[in-house]
Design a protein around this motif. Structure first.
Motif, PDB file in Angstrom:
ATOM      1  N   ALA A   1       0.962  -1.215   0.050  1.00  0.00           N
ATOM      2  CA  ALA A   1      -0.005   0.054   0.061  1.00  0.00           C
ATOM      3  C   ALA A   1       0.980   1.183   0.026  1.00  0.00           C
ATOM      4  O   ALA A   1       0.518   2.066  -0.765  1.00  0.00           O
ATOM      5  N   GLN A   2       2.021   1.171   0.665  1.00  0.00           N
ATOM      6  CA  GLN A   2       2.816   2.414   0.768  1.00  0.00           C
ATOM      7  C   GLN A   2       3.450   2.604  -0.571  1.00  0.00           C
ATOM      8  O   GLN A   2       3.759   3.969  -1.116  1.00  0.00           O
ATOM      9  N   MET A   3       3.956   1.524  -1.142  1.00  0.00           N
ATOM     10  CA  MET A   3       4.713   1.556  -2.720  1.00  0.00           C
ATOM     11  C   MET A   3       3.605   2.113  -3.561  1.00  0.00           C
ATOM     12  O   MET A   3       3.959   3.140  -4.357  1.00  0.00           O
ATOM     13  N   GLN A   4       2.291   1.784  -3.676  1.00  0.00           N
ATOM     14  CA  GLN A   4       1.149   2.233  -4.285  1.00  0.00           C
ATOM     15  C   GLN A   4       1.268   3.742  -4.248  1.00  0.00           C
ATOM     16  O   GLN A   4       0.450   4.314  -5.178  1.00  0.00           O
ATOM     17  N   ARG A   5       1.035   4.245  -2.978  1.00  0.00           N
ATOM     18  CA  ARG A   5       0.965   5.727  -2.868  1.00  0.00           C
ATOM     19  C   ARG A   5       1.906   6.415  -3.687  1.00  0.00           C
ATOM     20  O   ARG A   5       1.796   7.578  -4.111  1.00  0.00           O
ATOM     21  N   VAL A   6       3.244   5.867  -3.918  1.00  0.00           N
ATOM     22  CA  VAL A   6       4.248   6.692  -4.546  1.00  0.00           C
ATOM     23  C   VAL A   6       3.830   6.292  -6.032  1.00  0.00           C
ATOM     24  O   VAL A   6       4.012   7.494  -6.787  1.00  0.00           O
ATOM     25  N   VAL A   7       3.502   5.208  -6.367  1.00  0.00           N
ATOM     26  CA  VAL A   7       3.100   4.926  -7.689  1.00  0.00           C
ATOM     27  C   VAL A   7       1.948   5.875  -8.307  1.00  0.00           C
ATOM     28  O   VAL A   7       1.962   6.471  -9.555  1.00  0.00           O
ATOM     29  N   ASN A   8       0.855   5.944  -7.420  1.00  0.00           N
ATOM     30  CA  ASN A   8      -0.244   6.881  -7.806  1.00  0.00           C
ATOM     31  C   ASN A   8       0.227   8.428  -7.770  1.00  0.00           C
ATOM     32  O   ASN A   8      -0.437   8.871  -8.630  1.00  0.00           O
ATOM     33  N   ASP A   9       1.141   8.855  -7.099  1.00  0.00           N
ATOM     34  CA  ASP A   9       1.725  10.047  -7.274  1.00  0.00           C
ATOM     35  C   ASP A   9       2.173  10.434  -8.666  1.00  0.00           C
ATOM     36  O   ASP A   9       1.909  11.261  -9.248  1.00  0.00           O
ATOM     37  N   ALA A  10       2.898   9.453  -9.141  1.00  0.00           N
ATOM     38  CA  ALA A  10       3.550   9.585 -10.398  1.00  0.00           C
ATOM     39  C   ALA A  10       2.559   9.583 -11.528  1.00  0.00           C
ATOM     40  O   ALA A  10       2.899   9.991 -12.541  1.00  0.00           O
ATOM     41  N   LEU A  11       1.467   8.984 -11.332  1.00  0.00           N
ATOM     42  CA  LEU A  11       0.515   8.855 -12.214  1.00  0.00           C
ATOM     43  C   LEU A  11      -0.354  10.331 -12.431  1.00  0.00           C
ATOM     44  O   LEU A  11      -1.054  10.364 -13.471  1.00  0.00           O
ATOM     45  N   ARG A  12      -0.303  10.924 -11.418  1.00  0.00           N
ATOM     46  CA  ARG A  12      -0.851  12.230 -11.650  1.00  0.00           C
ATOM     47  C   ARG A  12      -0.120  13.133 -12.345  1.00  0.00           C
ATOM     48  O   ARG A  12       0.973  13.286 -12.536  1.00  0.00           O
ATOM     49  N   PRO A  13      -0.929  14.228 -12.829  1.00  0.00           N
ATOM     50  CA  PRO A  13      -0.332  15.378 -13.564  1.00  0.00           C
ATOM     51  C   PRO A  13       0.712  16.169 -12.811  1.00  0.00           C
ATOM     52  O   PRO A  13       0.411  16.209 -11.499  1.00  0.00           O
ATOM     53  N   PRO A  14       1.637  16.485 -13.541  1.00  0.00           N
ATOM     54  CA  PRO A  14       2.819  17.018 -12.789  1.00  0.00           C
ATOM     55  C   PRO A  14       2.357  18.166 -11.453  1.00  0.00           C
ATOM     56  O   PRO A  14       2.589  18.318 -10.445  1.00  0.00           O
ATOM     57  N   GLU A  15       1.107  18.913 -12.083  1.00  0.00           N
ATOM     58  CA  GLU A  15       0.817  20.093 -11.283  1.00  0.00           C
ATOM     59  C   GLU A  15      -0.058  19.529  -9.972  1.00  0.00           C
ATOM     60  O   GLU A  15      -0.477  20.169  -9.034  1.00  0.00           O
TER      61      GLU A  15
ATOM     62  N   ARG B   1       0.838  16.648  -8.472  1.00  0.00           N
ATOM     63  CA  ARG B   1       1.802  15.754  -7.635  1.00  0.00           C
ATOM     64  C   ARG B   1       2.048  16.451  -6.211  1.00  0.00           C
ATOM     65  O   ARG B   1       2.015  17.403  -5.986  1.00  0.00           O
ATOM     66  N   ASP B   2       2.129  15.683  -4.969  1.00  0.00           N
ATOM     67  CA  ASP B   2       2.503  15.803  -3.789  1.00  0.00           C
ATOM     68  C   ASP B   2       3.706  15.167  -3.076  1.00  0.00           C
ATOM     69  O   ASP B   2       3.452  14.064  -2.713  1.00  0.00           O
ATOM     70  N   PRO B   3       4.613  16.226  -3.032  1.00  0.00           N
ATOM     71  CA  PRO B   3       5.562  15.683  -2.478  1.00  0.00           C
ATOM     72  C   PRO B   3       5.859  15.216  -0.946  1.00  0.00           C
ATOM     73  O   PRO B   3       6.501  14.114  -0.720  1.00  0.00           O
ATOM     74  N   VAL B   4       4.676  15.721  -0.429  1.00  0.00           N
ATOM     75  CA  VAL B   4       4.632  15.447   1.024  1.00  0.00           C
ATOM     76  C   VAL B   4       4.166  13.947   1.033  1.00  0.00           C
ATOM     77  O   VAL B   4       4.399  13.186   1.873  1.00  0.00           O
ATOM     78  N   GLU B   5       2.890  13.658   0.297  1.00  0.00           N
ATOM     79  CA  GLU B   5       2.584  12.502   0.114  1.00  0.00           C
ATOM     80  C   GLU B   5       3.729  11.086  -0.158  1.00  0.00           C
ATOM     81  O   GLU B   5       3.714  10.172   0.493  1.00  0.00           O
ATOM     82  N   VAL B   6       4.540  11.645  -0.999  1.00  0.00           N
ATOM     83  CA  VAL B   6       5.562  10.796  -1.239  1.00  0.00           C
ATOM     84  C   VAL B   6       6.657  10.356  -0.094  1.00  0.00           C
ATOM     85  O   VAL B   6       7.185   9.450   0.031  1.00  0.00           O
ATOM     86  N   GLU B   7       6.870  11.746   0.269  1.00  0.00           N
ATOM     87  CA  GLU B   7       7.714  11.542   1.593  1.00  0.00           C
ATOM     88  C   GLU B   7       7.184  10.617   2.865  1.00  0.00           C
ATOM     89  O   GLU B   7       7.859   9.910   3.375  1.00  0.00           O
ATOM     90  N   GLN B   8       5.792  10.783   2.864  1.00  0.00           N
ATOM     91  CA  GLN B   8       5.178  10.075   3.874  1.00  0.00           C
ATOM     92  C   GLN B   8       5.363   8.706   3.545  1.00  0.00           C
ATOM     93  O   GLN B   8       5.389   7.559   4.586  1.00  0.00           O
ATOM     94  N   ALA B   9       5.025   8.415   2.326  1.00  0.00           N
ATOM     95  CA  ALA B   9       4.728   6.962   1.982  1.00  0.00           C
ATOM     96  C   ALA B   9       6.233   6.102   2.099  1.00  0.00           C
ATOM     97  O   ALA B   9       6.414   5.220   2.844  1.00  0.00           O
ATOM     98  N   LYS B  10       7.331   6.989   1.836  1.00  0.00           N
ATOM     99  CA  LYS B  10       8.934   6.685   2.074  1.00  0.00           C
ATOM    100  C   LYS B  10       9.134   6.375   3.240  1.00  0.00           C
ATOM    101  O   LYS B  10       9.728   5.467   3.629  1.00  0.00           O
TER     102      LYS B  10
ATOM    103  N   TYR C   1       5.576   0.479 -18.286  1.00  0.00           N
ATOM    104  CA  TYR C   1       4.309   0.928 -17.602  1.00  0.00           C
ATOM    105  C   TYR C   1       4.710   1.379 -16.206  1.00  0.00           C
ATOM    106  O   TYR C   1       3.587   2.019 -15.550  1.00  0.00           O
ATOM    107  N   PHE C   2       5.656   1.164 -15.546  1.00  0.00           N
ATOM    108  CA  PHE C   2       5.745   1.402 -14.182  1.00  0.00           C
ATOM    109  C   PHE C   2       6.090   3.002 -14.240  1.00  0.00           C
ATOM    110  O   PHE C   2       6.959   3.647 -14.662  1.00  0.00           O
ATOM    111  N   PRO C   3       4.915   3.687 -13.600  1.00  0.00           N
ATOM    112  CA  PRO C   3       5.100   5.134 -13.549  1.00  0.00           C
ATOM    113  C   PRO C   3       6.135   6.039 -12.960  1.00  0.00           C
ATOM    114  O   PRO C   3       6.699   6.946 -13.782  1.00  0.00           O
ATOM    115  N   PRO C   4       6.862   5.591 -12.069  1.00  0.00           N
ATOM    116  CA  PRO C   4       8.108   6.337 -11.448  1.00  0.00           C
ATOM    117  C   PRO C   4       9.402   6.003 -12.248  1.00  0.00           C
ATOM    118  O   PRO C   4      10.309   6.661 -12.071  1.00  0.00           O
TER     119      PRO C   4
END
Length: 215
Positions: A103-117, A119-128, A206-209
């Motif tokens: 689930a935490q890995m998927q948070r990072v992947v989901n963020d990479a799927l979003r348009p650049p504007e 994206r949420d670096p805080v979300e990615v930082e929390q997941a990592k 296919y891997f978004p990041p």
């Protein structure tokens, strides 16, 4: 005849493929990228999530449940969910890998799927940060163990293989966590896991990041 609706690059599809390959269980591979299979999946399960197992016309949803169904109705030489307290330990580790690694890995992947504007670096930082916590716990847990639970290859390892494979891609396991890194390597060397990895190689773009040039 068993039919499995899946995609070979999907982590949860791997989780079900591994026990099928472990036990040499015959099934029909229903690749969801083929339009007729995708349409049938949505007819059977409007949520559209996969994998989905069809057993004599009866749909079975959710990867852990599919594995339990296979053990009960299509058993093979490898018993993936033991009885009694050993089974409790296996199910516990299954949930830990799904909820705290996958689930935490998927948070990072989901963020990479979003348009650049968006994206949420805080979300990615929390997941990592959450991955760092569970990596440390798993490293301690795995000390002296070959497999994740109950002293044998199990449902827990079927969950661990895809979750650690992809989690290490988005947030590499530190070199200091030698037990966890060695366990991931053992998983990838297991023939059933290696087969799932190899079948997914054509889809790494296919891997978004972005997939690293390894594994």
């Amino acid at each position: 005849m068993l039919e499995l609706f899946l995609h070979p690059f999907s982590s949860y599809s791997w989780k079900v493929l591994i026990p099928l390959y472990e036990n040499g269980t015959a099934f029909t591979y229903r690749m969801i990228e083929q339009p007729e299979n995708g349409a049938e999946l949505h007819r059977l399960w409007p949520v559209g999530k996969f994998p989905l197992l069809l057993d004599q016309g009866k749909p079975i949803y959710e990867s852990s449940t599919i594995i339990e169904h296979l053990q009960r109705h299509h058993p093979g030489p490898v018993r993936l969910i033991p009885e009694d307290d050993a089974g409790i330990e296996v199910r516990m580790l299954d949930r830990i890998f799904d909820n705290h690694v996958m689930a935490q890995m998927q948070r990072v992947v989901n963020d990479a799927l979003r348009p650049p504007e968006r994206r949420d670096p805080v979300e990615v930082e929390q997941a990592k940060a959450a991955l760092d916590k569970i990596y440390g716990w798993l490293d301690d847990w795995l000390a002296g163990r070959q497999w994740a639970a109950a002293d044998s290859f199990s449902l827990a390892d079927c969950a661990a293989a895809p979750s650690l494979f992809y989690a290490d891609w988005v947030h590499e396991i530190p070199e200091t966590l030698t037990h966890l890194r060695a366990y991931r390597a053992r998983l990838l060397a297991r023939p059933s896991v290696a087969r799932a990895v190899d079948e997914a190689r054509p889809y790494r773009h296919y891997f978004p990041p972005g997939a690293p040039d390894r594994d």
